[in-house]
Design a protein around this motif. Structure first.
Motif, PDB file in Angstrom:
ATOM      1  N   VAL B 105       2.562   5.927   3.735  1.00 23.31           N
ATOM      2  CA  VAL B 105       2.713   4.728   2.909  1.00 23.31           C
ATOM      3  C   VAL B 105       1.381   4.002   2.749  1.00 23.31           C
ATOM      4  CG1 VAL B 105       3.810   2.455   2.770  1.00 23.31           C
ATOM      5  CG2 VAL B 105       5.148   4.451   3.487  1.00 23.31           C
ATOM      6  N   ALA B 106       0.643   3.886   3.863  1.00 21.86           N
ATOM      7  CA  ALA B 106      -0.624   3.153   3.814  1.00 21.86           C
ATOM      8  C   ALA B 106      -1.585   3.803   2.813  1.00 21.86           C
ATOM      9  CB  ALA B 106      -1.256   3.110   5.203  1.00 21.86           C
ATOM     10  N   GLU B 107      -1.552   5.137   2.766  1.00 23.30           N
ATOM     11  CA  GLU B 107      -2.451   5.869   1.864  1.00 23.30           C
ATOM     12  C   GLU B 107      -2.077   5.616   0.402  1.00 23.30           C
ATOM     13  OE1 GLU B 107      -2.631   9.999   2.908  1.00 23.30           O
ATOM     14  OE2 GLU B 107      -3.697  10.513   1.059  1.00 23.30           O
ATOM     15  N   ALA B 108      -0.780   5.608   0.124  1.00 22.92           N
ATOM     16  CA  ALA B 108      -0.323   5.358  -1.248  1.00 22.92           C
ATOM     17  C   ALA B 108      -0.683   3.945  -1.685  1.00 22.92           C
ATOM     18  CB  ALA B 108       1.182   5.577  -1.346  1.00 22.92           C
ATOM     19  N   LEU B 109      -0.500   2.978  -0.789  1.00 19.06           N
ATOM     20  CA  LEU B 109      -0.822   1.594  -1.127  1.00 19.06           C
ATOM     21  C   LEU B 109      -2.322   1.453  -1.356  1.00 19.06           C
ATOM     22  CD1 LEU B 109       1.481  -0.480   1.272  1.00 19.06           C
ATOM     23  CD2 LEU B 109       1.932   0.337  -1.044  1.00 19.06           C
ATOM     24  N   GLU B 110      -3.088   2.163  -0.536  1.00 21.21           N
ATOM     25  CA  GLU B 110      -4.542   2.142  -0.672  1.00 21.21           C
ATOM     26  C   GLU B 110      -4.951   2.703  -2.044  1.00 21.21           C
ATOM     27  OE1 GLU B 110      -7.987   0.928   0.507  1.00 21.21           O
ATOM     28  OE2 GLU B 110      -6.419   0.955   2.048  1.00 21.21           O
ATOM     29  N   LEU B 111      -4.378   3.847  -2.390  1.00 21.16           N
ATOM     30  CA  LEU B 111      -4.692   4.488  -3.670  1.00 21.16           C
ATOM     31  C   LEU B 111      -4.323   3.583  -4.845  1.00 21.16           C
ATOM     32  CD1 LEU B 111      -3.672   8.254  -3.598  1.00 21.16           C
ATOM     33  CD2 LEU B 111      -5.752   7.295  -4.600  1.00 21.16           C
ATOM     34  N   ALA B 115      -3.043  -2.366  -0.778  1.00 19.48           N
ATOM     35  CA  ALA B 115      -2.863  -2.282   0.681  1.00 19.48           C
ATOM     36  C   ALA B 115      -2.541  -3.652   1.280  1.00 19.48           C
ATOM     37  CB  ALA B 115      -4.119  -1.695   1.312  1.00 19.48           C
ATOM     38  N   GLU B 116      -3.134  -4.701   0.724  1.00 19.99           N
ATOM     39  CA  GLU B 116      -2.947  -6.022   1.322  1.00 19.99           C
ATOM     40  C   GLU B 116      -1.615  -6.674   0.937  1.00 19.99           C
ATOM     41  OE1 GLU B 116      -4.911  -5.192  -1.062  1.00 19.99           O
ATOM     42  OE2 GLU B 116      -4.575  -6.611  -2.710  1.00 19.99           O
ATOM     43  N   LEU B 117      -0.854  -6.017   0.046  1.00 18.38           N
ATOM     44  CA  LEU B 117       0.393  -6.628  -0.415  1.00 18.38           C
ATOM     45  C   LEU B 117       1.627  -6.064   0.293  1.00 18.38           C
ATOM     46  CD1 LEU B 117      -0.164  -6.665  -4.304  1.00 18.38           C
ATOM     47  CD2 LEU B 117      -0.589  -8.497  -2.671  1.00 18.38           C
ATOM     48  N   ALA B 118       1.436  -5.198   1.297  1.00 17.61           N
ATOM     49  CA  ALA B 118       2.566  -4.484   1.914  1.00 17.61           C
ATOM     50  C   ALA B 118       3.704  -5.415   2.328  1.00 17.61           C
ATOM     51  CB  ALA B 118       2.082  -3.671   3.106  1.00 17.61           C
ATOM     52  N   GLY B 119       3.363  -6.590   2.834  1.00 12.57           N
ATOM     53  CA  GLY B 119       4.411  -7.476   3.337  1.00 12.57           C
ATOM     54  C   GLY B 119       4.972  -8.440   2.305  1.00 12.57           C
ATOM     55  N   VAL B 133       2.487  -1.563  -7.866  1.00 11.20           N
ATOM     56  CA  VAL B 133       3.572  -1.186  -6.955  1.00 11.20           C
ATOM     57  C   VAL B 133       4.331  -0.006  -7.551  1.00 11.20           C
ATOM     58  CG1 VAL B 133       5.786  -1.897  -5.973  1.00 11.20           C
ATOM     59  CG2 VAL B 133       3.850  -3.481  -5.962  1.00 11.20           C
ATOM     60  N   ARG B 134       4.577  -0.076  -8.851  1.00 13.95           N
ATOM     61  CA  ARG B 134       5.326   0.996  -9.493  1.00 13.95           C
ATOM     62  C   ARG B 134       4.508   2.294  -9.513  1.00 13.95           C
ATOM     63  NH1 ARG B 134       6.354  -0.860 -14.915  1.00 13.95           N
ATOM     64  NH2 ARG B 134       7.570   1.031 -15.074  1.00 13.95           N
ATOM     65  N   PHE B 135       3.187   2.132  -9.573  1.00  9.82           N
ATOM     66  CA  PHE B 135       2.318   3.307  -9.475  1.00  9.82           C
ATOM     67  C   PHE B 135       2.432   3.925  -8.078  1.00  9.82           C
ATOM     68  CE2 PHE B 135      -2.164   5.033  -9.053  1.00  9.82           C
ATOM     69  CZ  PHE B 135      -1.912   6.155  -9.831  1.00  9.82           C
ATOM     70  N   ALA B 136       2.423   3.064  -7.066  1.00  8.84           N
ATOM     71  CA  ALA B 136       2.566   3.551  -5.692  1.00  8.84           C
ATOM     72  C   ALA B 136       3.904   4.268  -5.515  1.00  8.84           C
ATOM     73  CB  ALA B 136       2.451   2.391  -4.697  1.00  8.84           C
ATOM     74  N   VAL B 137       4.973   3.732  -6.118  1.00 10.01           N
ATOM     75  CA  VAL B 137       6.296   4.361  -6.048  1.00 10.01           C
ATOM     76  C   VAL B 137       6.253   5.742  -6.706  1.00 10.01           C
ATOM     77  CG1 VAL B 137       8.652   4.248  -6.994  1.00 10.01           C
ATOM     78  CG2 VAL B 137       7.663   2.248  -5.867  1.00 10.01           C
ATOM     79  N   ALA B 138       5.485   5.861  -7.778  1.00  9.38           N
ATOM     80  CA  ALA B 138       5.404   7.135  -8.493  1.00  9.38           C
ATOM     81  C   ALA B 138       4.653   8.193  -7.678  1.00  9.38           C
ATOM     82  CB  ALA B 138       4.737   6.936  -9.849  1.00  9.38           C
ATOM     83  N   LEU B 139       3.646   7.780  -6.932  1.00  5.36           N
ATOM     84  CA  LEU B 139       2.802   8.786  -6.264  1.00  5.36           C
ATOM     85  C   LEU B 139       3.122   9.000  -4.790  1.00  5.36           C
ATOM     86  CD1 LEU B 139       0.443   7.235  -4.448  1.00  5.36           C
ATOM     87  CD2 LEU B 139      -0.535   6.818  -6.689  1.00  5.36           C
ATOM     88  N   ILE B 140       3.935   8.126  -4.188  1.00  5.62           N
ATOM     89  CA  ILE B 140       4.192   8.192  -2.747  1.00  5.62           C
ATOM     90  C   ILE B 140       4.764   9.534  -2.294  1.00  5.62           C
ATOM     91  CG2 ILE B 140       6.463   7.090  -3.011  1.00  5.62           C
ATOM     92  CD1 ILE B 140       4.236   6.772   0.066  1.00  5.62           C
ATOM     93  N   GLY B 141       5.574  10.150  -3.156  1.00  9.21           N
ATOM     94  CA  GLY B 141       6.214  11.410  -2.771  1.00  9.21           C
ATOM     95  C   GLY B 141       5.261  12.591  -2.788  1.00  9.21           C
ATOM     96  N   ASN B 142       4.017  12.338  -3.158  1.00  8.83           N
ATOM     97  CA  ASN B 142       3.010  13.386  -3.282  1.00  8.83           C
ATOM     98  C   ASN B 142       3.488  14.487  -4.229  1.00  8.83           C
ATOM     99  OD1 ASN B 142       0.465  14.137  -2.739  1.00  8.83           O
ATOM    100  ND2 ASN B 142       0.848  14.836  -0.640  1.00  8.83           N
TER     101      ASN B 142
END
Lengths: 245, 296
Positions: B105-111, B115-119, B133-142
């Motif tokens: 998760v940390a890597e996806a948020l970083e990408l 990263a600073e918005l996790a909470g 955030v929606r971009f992170a949701v799209a890429l998190i599954g690798n």
């Protein structure tokens, strides 16, 4: 067991989201408790029979309210595109629906437990331990038809109309079913109508146990018919919109 | 990924009107078109959110639903509103657990640059942050393929640049990316290949440079000074003619020959010769003039 794992994760997420909904906590949990305490303590206040009957009625009301709320959540998730987003993940539509129904089953508990607790701790309702357990269990299981009714509304209607439809179902079923006021106050014709409502029979699951006997066959029969009706409603609503979610 | 003769109609509108398209792994492809050109419909077919009325859409050699079930796809859909009452970390973490081999998760948020918005709660973020955030949701599954439907539509210029930086960083890892946009510069700057879609059909497919060339290499502009435009399309090299104000704009494949012909007509007034921009190419491609379409 990856399948159950994903459903479990989804359930956790959705329960968390529901409990963070201020409207749910105030309207769905605090309100039935407040109404129960109000309705049972306005008069002279030592009619223990009414305190018990109203406790069961209000617990049933709270449970129904929360069950219907599950449908409002579905309508919201359709309108925000969250359900659409889930379709792109490896989750299957079946897992999503099961997860949602389980969410309904879990989020029914706070209102149910809170009203029973108010009865036992504040109003001094005394019952055998097995009766408390049986009432809670039966009201929990008996809320399933209402979860299905809510899901039917949520899959069929928009977020706004789901809210209105749920409120209408909630009010009519609660009043006519006798969850708020004793049936004795009703005219004869309304009393006979009430016997066929799912809410009346729902509450009877609890009152029967409080009176020390099992729910009647008629109660189980009427509730089963409603379970079937609301279940079919939920399934047709889902089929109608699932592909356009 | 492939489309073969895909058609999708809504009522009498053929939103996707016979698309044939193939995409190879590792490519970054832009689906470029005006609003209503059929981009979103094509994407919904690709993701299995809609079924084509005719034709076949395959993803990794299987039906789109199956590719999604296997966790090979991630997407940022259009018009998605933030999911209420969850934090960024909870949301992205949940989606991660639905995939077989997600990235941390940390890597996806970083990408995604959040990263600073996790909470923070998703429904209390700005438009640009929500989009990330929606971009992170799209890429998190690798996933092997990531699909972005107008990812920058609601963003200001700064947020847009930041977003594309993140996207390119992700594409560099060897993932296949398909994004739709109606901004030419975005397609040109961020994609290896641009597929231009107009009225549900693919009208061009190539690199930005190829598109520029296909639409006529140069632009010859001059004052009409009352002269009619008749016959201008017949001049040597001319591909298309457009009039803006009193100036004629000739797209030409041989600007020398065009200018000499114009001089022969005595039409040289305020003459300008410039390389055709991608804008010009796009306008030529989507204006529906058949002579341009045949060349592509």
């Amino acid at each position: 067991m990856a399948v159950t794992g994903v459903v479990w994760e989804y359930l956790r997420l959705e329960v968390r989201r529901t409990l963070r909904d201020t409207g749910f906590v105030i309207g769905g949990v605090a309100m039935p408790v407040a109404m129960y305490l109000l309705f049972t303590n306005l008069g002279d206040g030592d009619d223990s029979g009414w305190k018990t009957a109203s406790m069961v009625g209000m617990a049933a009301y709270g449970a129904m309210n929360s069950a219907l709320n599950t449908g409002a959540g579905v309508a919201e998730d359709r309108s925000t595109g969250w359900l659409r987003q889930l379709r792109i993940t490896p989750m299957t539509p079946r897992q999503v629906v099961i997860g949602r129904a389980l969410t309904g089953a879990v989020t029914v508990l706070p209102a149910l437990v809170a009203v029973l607790a108010a009865g036992g701790l504040v109003n001094g309702v005394r019952l055998d331990l097995w009766k408390w357990a049986a009432i809670a269990l039966l009201l929990w299981l008996g809320s399933i038809p209402f979860t299905l009714l809510g899901l039917g509304n949520g899959y069929r209607l928009t977020a706004q109309t789901t809210g209105v439809a749920n409120m209408a179902c909630n009010l009519v079923l609660a009043v006519v079913g006798g969850l708020w006021f004793p049936l004795a106050l009703f005219p004869e014709w309304l009393r006979s109508l009430s016997a066929y409502t799912p809410t009346n029979r729902f509450a009877q699951l609890g009152t029967a146990v409080a009176d020390g006997h099992a729910p009647t066959l008629g109660t189980v029969l009427v509730l089963s018919l409603w379970l079937l009706a609301f279940g079919s409603y939920a399934v047709t609503s889902y089929r109608r919109t699932a592909r356009t979610v | 990924m492939s489309f073969t003769g895909a058609v999708k109609t809504f009522g009498s509108v053929r939103a996707v009107d016979g698309i044939d398209l193939e995409m190879a792994g590792g490519e970054t492809v832009a689906l470029l078109g005006r609003n209503g050109a059929g981009k979103s419909t094509a994407i919904s077919l690709l993701l299995g959110l809609n079924e084509p009325d005719e034709g076949v859409v395959r993803l990794f050699g299987a039906a789109p639903e199956e590719a999604a079930r296997a966790g090979r796809v991630g997407a940022m859909l259009q018009d998605g509103r933030p999911v209420p009452r969850v934090t960024v970390g909870e949301l992205v973490g949940f989606v991660a657990r639905t995939y077989p081999a997600p990235m941390p998760v940390a890597e996806a948020l970083e990408l995604a640059g959040i990263a600073e918005l996790a909470g923070r709660r998703v429904d209390r973020l700005s438009g640009g942050q929500t989009q990330r955030v929606r971009f992170a949701v799209a890429l998190i599954g690798n996933p092997a393929l990531i699909v972005l439907d107008e990812p920058t539509a609601a963003l200001d210029v700064e947020a847009r640049y930041a977003f594309w930086d993140s996207m390119r960083a992700y594409a560099r890892r060897g993932h296949t990316v398909l994004f739709s946009t109606h901004y030419l510069e975005e397609a040109d700057a961020n994609a290896d290949r641009i597929v231009v879609i107009d009225r549900g059909r693919i009208v061009a497919d190539g690199s930005g440079e190829q598109l520029r060339r296909s639409a006529g290499g140069n632009l010859v502009v001059f004052d009409l000074a009352g002269r009619s435009t008749e016959g201008l399309t017949l001049l040597p090299g001319v591909v298309s003619v457009e009039v803006r104000g009193d100036r004629a704009r000739l797209r030409t494949e041989d600007s020398d020959a065009t200018v000499i012909a114009l001089a022969g007509m005595g039409a040289v007034r305020g003459l300008e010769v410039a390389p055709a921009s991608l804008d010009d190419a796009f306008l030529a491609l989507t204006s529906g003039s058949s002579n341009v379409l045949e060349r592509v």
